[in-house]
Structure formats: C-alpha cells, structure tokens
Design an enzyme around this catalytic site. Sequence first.
Site, PDB file in Angstrom:
ATOM      1  N   GLY A   1       0.222  -2.861   9.142  1.00  0.00           N
ATOM      2  CA  GLY A   1       1.595  -2.197   9.117  1.00  0.00           C
ATOM      3  C   GLY A   1       2.373  -2.140  10.099  1.00  0.00           C
ATOM      4  O   GLY A   1       3.448  -3.072   9.999  1.00  0.00           O
ATOM      5  N   ARG A   2       2.403  -1.336  11.265  1.00  0.00           N
ATOM      6  CA  ARG A   2       3.612  -1.175  12.215  1.00  0.00           C
ATOM      7  C   ARG A   2       3.698  -2.853  12.838  1.00  0.00           C
ATOM      8  O   ARG A   2       4.920  -2.984  13.225  1.00  0.00           O
ATOM      9  CB  ARG A   2       3.193  -0.285  13.154  1.00  0.00           C
ATOM     10  CG  ARG A   2       3.401   1.132  12.538  1.00  0.00           C
ATOM     11  CD  ARG A   2       2.677   2.252  13.199  1.00  0.00           C
ATOM     12  NE  ARG A   2       1.322   2.238  12.979  1.00  0.00           N
ATOM     13  CZ  ARG A   2       0.482   3.173  13.699  1.00  0.00           C
ATOM     14  NH1 ARG A   2       0.997   3.911  14.322  1.00  0.00           N
ATOM     15  NH2 ARG A   2      -0.713   3.117  13.352  1.00  0.00           N
TER      16      ARG A   2
ATOM     17  N   LYS B   1       1.081  -1.221   0.062  1.00  0.00           N
ATOM     18  CA  LYS B   1       0.159   0.144  -0.133  1.00  0.00           C
ATOM     19  C   LYS B   1       0.678   1.348   0.088  1.00  0.00           C
ATOM     20  O   LYS B   1       1.918   1.372   0.799  1.00  0.00           O
ATOM     21  CB  LYS B   1      -0.842  -0.222   1.259  1.00  0.00           C
ATOM     22  CG  LYS B   1      -1.779   1.167   1.363  1.00  0.00           C
ATOM     23  CD  LYS B   1      -3.000   0.922   2.246  1.00  0.00           C
ATOM     24  CE  LYS B   1      -2.587   1.562   3.620  1.00  0.00           C
ATOM     25  NZ  LYS B   1      -2.474   3.005   3.853  1.00  0.00           N
TER      26      LYS B   1
ATOM     27  N   PRO C   1     -17.418  16.582  -6.417  1.00  0.00           N
ATOM     28  CA  PRO C   1     -17.550  15.491  -7.531  1.00  0.00           C
ATOM     29  C   PRO C   1     -16.360  15.696  -8.817  1.00  0.00           C
ATOM     30  O   PRO C   1     -15.906  14.856  -9.181  1.00  0.00           O
ATOM     31  CB  PRO C   1     -18.990  15.247  -7.928  1.00  0.00           C
ATOM     32  CG  PRO C   1     -19.646  15.990  -6.725  1.00  0.00           C
ATOM     33  CD  PRO C   1     -18.657  16.972  -6.059  1.00  0.00           C
TER      34      PRO C   1
ATOM     35  N   THR D   1     -10.385   3.869  10.779  1.00  0.00           N
ATOM     36  CA  THR D   1     -10.218   2.939  12.206  1.00  0.00           C
ATOM     37  C   THR D   1      -9.935   3.428  13.325  1.00  0.00           C
ATOM     38  O   THR D   1      -9.907   3.226  14.504  1.00  0.00           O
ATOM     39  CB  THR D   1      -9.406   1.630  11.693  1.00  0.00           C
ATOM     40  OG1 THR D   1      -8.233   2.079  10.961  1.00  0.00           O
ATOM     41  CG2 THR D   1     -10.209   0.701  10.657  1.00  0.00           C
TER      42      THR D   1
ATOM     43  N   ASP E   1      -3.597   4.373  -1.859  1.00  0.00           N
ATOM     44  CA  ASP E   1      -4.556   4.878  -0.634  1.00  0.00           C
ATOM     45  C   ASP E   1      -4.473   6.249  -0.500  1.00  0.00           C
ATOM     46  O   ASP E   1      -3.752   6.890   0.454  1.00  0.00           O
ATOM     47  CB  ASP E   1      -4.180   4.015   0.577  1.00  0.00           C
ATOM     48  CG  ASP E   1      -5.212   4.533   1.708  1.00  0.00           C
ATOM     49  OD1 ASP E   1      -6.208   4.583   1.617  1.00  0.00           O
ATOM     50  OD2 ASP E   1      -4.778   4.078   2.961  1.00  0.00           O
ATOM     51  N   LEU E   2      -5.065   6.982  -1.332  1.00  0.00           N
ATOM     52  CA  LEU E   2      -4.873   8.599  -1.310  1.00  0.00           C
ATOM     53  C   LEU E   2      -6.068   9.222  -0.619  1.00  0.00           C
ATOM     54  O   LEU E   2      -6.204  10.513  -0.484  1.00  0.00           O
ATOM     55  CB  LEU E   2      -4.398   9.147  -2.599  1.00  0.00           C
ATOM     56  CG  LEU E   2      -2.921   8.550  -3.351  1.00  0.00           C
ATOM     57  CD1 LEU E   2      -2.954   9.470  -4.394  1.00  0.00           C
ATOM     58  CD2 LEU E   2      -2.047   8.976  -2.217  1.00  0.00           C
ATOM     59  N   LYS E   3      -7.065   8.145  -0.520  1.00  0.00           N
ATOM     60  CA  LYS E   3      -8.153   8.833   0.232  1.00  0.00           C
ATOM     61  C   LYS E   3      -8.915  10.133  -0.332  1.00  0.00           C
ATOM     62  O   LYS E   3      -8.883  11.052   0.348  1.00  0.00           O
ATOM     63  CB  LYS E   3      -8.023   9.101   1.664  1.00  0.00           C
ATOM     64  CG  LYS E   3      -7.489   7.571   2.292  1.00  0.00           C
ATOM     65  CD  LYS E   3      -7.510   7.883   3.668  1.00  0.00           C
ATOM     66  CE  LYS E   3      -6.996   6.518   4.482  1.00  0.00           C
ATOM     67  NZ  LYS E   3      -5.673   6.471   4.503  1.00  0.00           N
ATOM     68  N   PHE E   4      -9.117  10.167  -1.654  1.00  0.00           N
ATOM     69  CA  PHE E   4      -9.556  11.397  -2.346  1.00  0.00           C
ATOM     70  C   PHE E   4     -11.066  12.029  -1.678  1.00  0.00           C
ATOM     71  O   PHE E   4     -11.723  10.987  -1.001  1.00  0.00           O
ATOM     72  CB  PHE E   4      -9.815  11.169  -3.652  1.00  0.00           C
ATOM     73  CG  PHE E   4      -8.712  10.829  -4.470  1.00  0.00           C
ATOM     74  CD1 PHE E   4      -7.397  11.598  -4.112  1.00  0.00           C
ATOM     75  CD2 PHE E   4      -8.924   9.940  -5.444  1.00  0.00           C
ATOM     76  CE1 PHE E   4      -6.482  11.038  -5.085  1.00  0.00           C
ATOM     77  CE2 PHE E   4      -7.887   9.659  -6.279  1.00  0.00           C
ATOM     78  CZ  PHE E   4      -6.522  10.107  -6.002  1.00  0.00           C
ATOM     79  N   HIS E   5     -11.034  13.210  -1.096  1.00  0.00           N
ATOM     80  CA  HIS E   5     -12.323  13.762  -0.715  1.00  0.00           C
ATOM     81  C   HIS E   5     -12.358  15.050  -0.950  1.00  0.00           C
ATOM     82  O   HIS E   5     -11.740  16.052  -0.559  1.00  0.00           O
ATOM     83  CB  HIS E   5     -12.045  13.808   1.026  1.00  0.00           C
ATOM     84  CG  HIS E   5     -13.259  14.123   1.864  1.00  0.00           C
ATOM     85  ND1 HIS E   5     -13.220  14.275   3.040  1.00  0.00           N
ATOM     86  CD2 HIS E   5     -14.638  13.906   1.405  1.00  0.00           C
ATOM     87  CE1 HIS E   5     -14.160  14.475   3.473  1.00  0.00           C
ATOM     88  NE2 HIS E   5     -15.075  14.094   2.547  1.00  0.00           N
ATOM     89  N   ASP E   6     -13.227  15.351  -2.000  1.00  0.00           N
ATOM     90  CA  ASP E   6     -13.612  16.595  -2.557  1.00  0.00           C
ATOM     91  C   ASP E   6     -14.907  16.619  -3.065  1.00  0.00           C
ATOM     92  O   ASP E   6     -15.598  15.675  -3.313  1.00  0.00           O
ATOM     93  CB  ASP E   6     -12.352  16.959  -3.500  1.00  0.00           C
ATOM     94  CG  ASP E   6     -11.866  18.568  -3.570  1.00  0.00           C
ATOM     95  OD1 ASP E   6     -12.736  19.315  -3.814  1.00  0.00           O
ATOM     96  OD2 ASP E   6     -10.581  18.811  -3.235  1.00  0.00           O
TER      97      ASP E   6
HETATM   98  O1  LIG Z   1      -9.591   3.539   8.191  1.00  0.00           O
HETATM   99  C1  LIG Z   1      -8.335   3.534   7.947  1.00  0.00           C
HETATM  100  C2  LIG Z   1      -8.084   3.670   6.540  1.00  0.00           C
HETATM  101  C3  LIG Z   1      -6.643   3.517   6.180  1.00  0.00           C
HETATM  102  N1  LIG Z   1      -5.682   3.154   7.144  1.00  0.00           N
HETATM  103  C4  LIG Z   1      -4.504   3.039   6.854  1.00  0.00           C
HETATM  104  O2  LIG Z   1      -3.975   1.715   7.027  1.00  0.00           O
HETATM  105  C5  LIG Z   1      -2.758   1.652   7.618  1.00  0.00           C
HETATM  106  C6  LIG Z   1      -2.778   0.913   9.144  1.00  0.00           C
HETATM  107  O3  LIG Z   1      -1.487   1.060   9.432  1.00  0.00           O
HETATM  108  P1  LIG Z   1      -1.201   0.135  10.807  1.00  0.00           P
HETATM  109  O4  LIG Z   1       0.525   0.835  11.076  1.00  0.00           O
HETATM  110  O5  LIG Z   1      -1.428  -0.911  10.714  1.00  0.00           O
HETATM  111  O6  LIG Z   1      -2.015   1.029  11.805  1.00  0.00           O
HETATM  112  C7  LIG Z   1      -2.126   2.926   7.285  1.00  0.00           C
HETATM  113  O7  LIG Z   1      -1.540   3.250   6.270  1.00  0.00           O
HETATM  114  C8  LIG Z   1      -3.206   3.806   7.390  1.00  0.00           C
HETATM  115  O8  LIG Z   1      -3.237   5.055   6.623  1.00  0.00           O
HETATM  116  C9  LIG Z   1      -6.157   2.858   8.285  1.00  0.00           C
HETATM  117  O9  LIG Z   1      -5.256   2.743   9.418  1.00  0.00           O
HETATM  118  N2  LIG Z   1      -7.483   2.967   8.648  1.00  0.00           N
END
Ligand SMILES: O=c1ccn([C@@H]2O[C@H](COP(=O)(O)O)[C@@H](O)[C@H]2O)c(=O)[nH]1
Length: 232
Positions: A208-209, A31, A65, A117, A58-63
């Site tokens: 991720g982490r 990602k 239409p 999240t 994952d650039l999460k566009f929000h603007d």
């Molecule tokens: O609701 C959301 C949308 C995107 N993310 C992304 O996922 C990863 C999570 O990384 P961790 O290190 O496992 O927490 C991160 O790139 C967020 O930008 C999200 O966490 N929640």
Amino acid sequence: MSHKIIVPLDVPTLEDAKTLVEKLPQVSFWKVGLELFVSTGADILQYLKDRDKKIFLDLKFHDIPNTVAGACRSALIYEVDLLTLHATAGRKALEAAVAAVKDAKKPPQLLAISLLTSIDSRSLAFDLKVPLELPEYALNMAMLAKESGLNGAVCSPQEVSKLREVCGQDFTLVCPGIRPSWSVKGDQSRIATPKDAITQGASYLVIGRPITAADKPAEAWERICQEIDDEG
Ligand SMILES: O=c1ccn([C@@H]2O[C@H](COP(=O)(O)O)[C@@H](O)[C@H]2O)c(=O)[nH]1
C-alpha cells in the site's frame, strides 16, 4: 511478477479510489478494505470489474458461524477473487464460510487472517495473552484455516516460508507488511522487502503506502517491480 502485487485502495471516497486507479493503470489487482467499503459501499467493485481488474475484498469477517456464513454468502454477488475472514473466528465459523460459498458459480478464494502484521511478539504475549511464540501461533492459525477447507491465509512475510513448507504449494499465501528498504514501516510490525517475501514463498504481496503515498506512485510501483525481478 507485477501480477503478484495487490495494491490496497485505502482511501475514504469513491473519487479518491478512482483517482488512484487512474494513476496506476499498470496495476491489475486491487484490494478494497474496510475504509472504502464502509464509506462508499460496493460501487467501487463494479468500477474495477468494468476495467477488468482483479479484486481482493478484504472485509475480515469475524463473528459467530451463522453470521460469518451469511456475510460470505452475501459477498458472492460481487464475484470477487479473494475474500478474508479472521482465523480467530474459530473452526466452526471457518467451516461454515467454506460451506456457504462452495456451490457458487464463481466462488472467491477464502483466506484466513492468521495474525495481523501490525502485531508484534510483545503485544501477542502481553496484550493478547497468547502463551505461544508468535511464529508457532501464526502457523497454528494457518493450519486451522487449511484444515477447515479455506484456500489460503494472509500472513506476514516473516512467517511465510514456514507456512509455505507446512501448508504446501496449493495454499494461497498473501503477505501484507511489505516494505522496500527505502520506505517507512509505519504501523506495520512484521515486515520484509518485496523481493524477500516472494523468495520466501508468498503467492501475492499487498503493498500500500510505499506506492500509494509516494510522491510519484507509478515510479514507486516500477521500482518495486524492478527490485523483485532483479537477479541475486
Ligand atoms: O495482517 C494484515 C492484514 C491486512 N492488512 C492490510 O494490508 C494493507 C497494507 O497496507 P500498507 O499501506 O502497505 O501497510 C492494508 O490495507 C491493511 O488493511 C495488513 O496490513 N495486515
């Protein structure tokens, strides 16, 4: 199940990103998010493609239409697998995004962020002043995405089972907020273990982490894969 795990390249430089990819050759789906894309642009995408990796942009566009549609159209040149926008951009923006990519030779799957999240019930109610219960709100946003023609949604593993039930098997559900029992929660609020998220119906997990910040990322990856595959 390892093909269901997407690892985020949440690092500030192209060199850091390449180092991570080299440390984890077993990862097939990466990602690329705001931190890396804003700092280094699209070079990382070609680097991943050259190595036959799948890409979640994952650039999460929000603007509005018109702007969301333009951003999605512009992103087509990268031929990524998954692309995100916020469901809160609204129905017209979601529909415009779908229309913008529909005739592309290799369109990405468009996913709506249902509710980040990191947001908990208290923050939803008292900071964002949303009068719905959190699970109902997340479901509502996922349904809006589905009605607008998107391919799926990003959701927490705590809501994924309900979203799967309502949105059906063909709707892609990608879950961040994944935390093995041995990892720290950090800034995530609505979490579950990798095994639970898969069992509840997630199509993909974003982890991720727990992997990338581990002393030995390859061992953390292996441990997670084993936990998912464990019977019982
Ligand atoms: O609701 C959301 C949308 C995107 N993310 C992304 O996922 C990863 C999570 O990384 P961790 O290190 O496992 O927490 C991160 O790139 C967020 O930008 C999200 O966490 N929640």
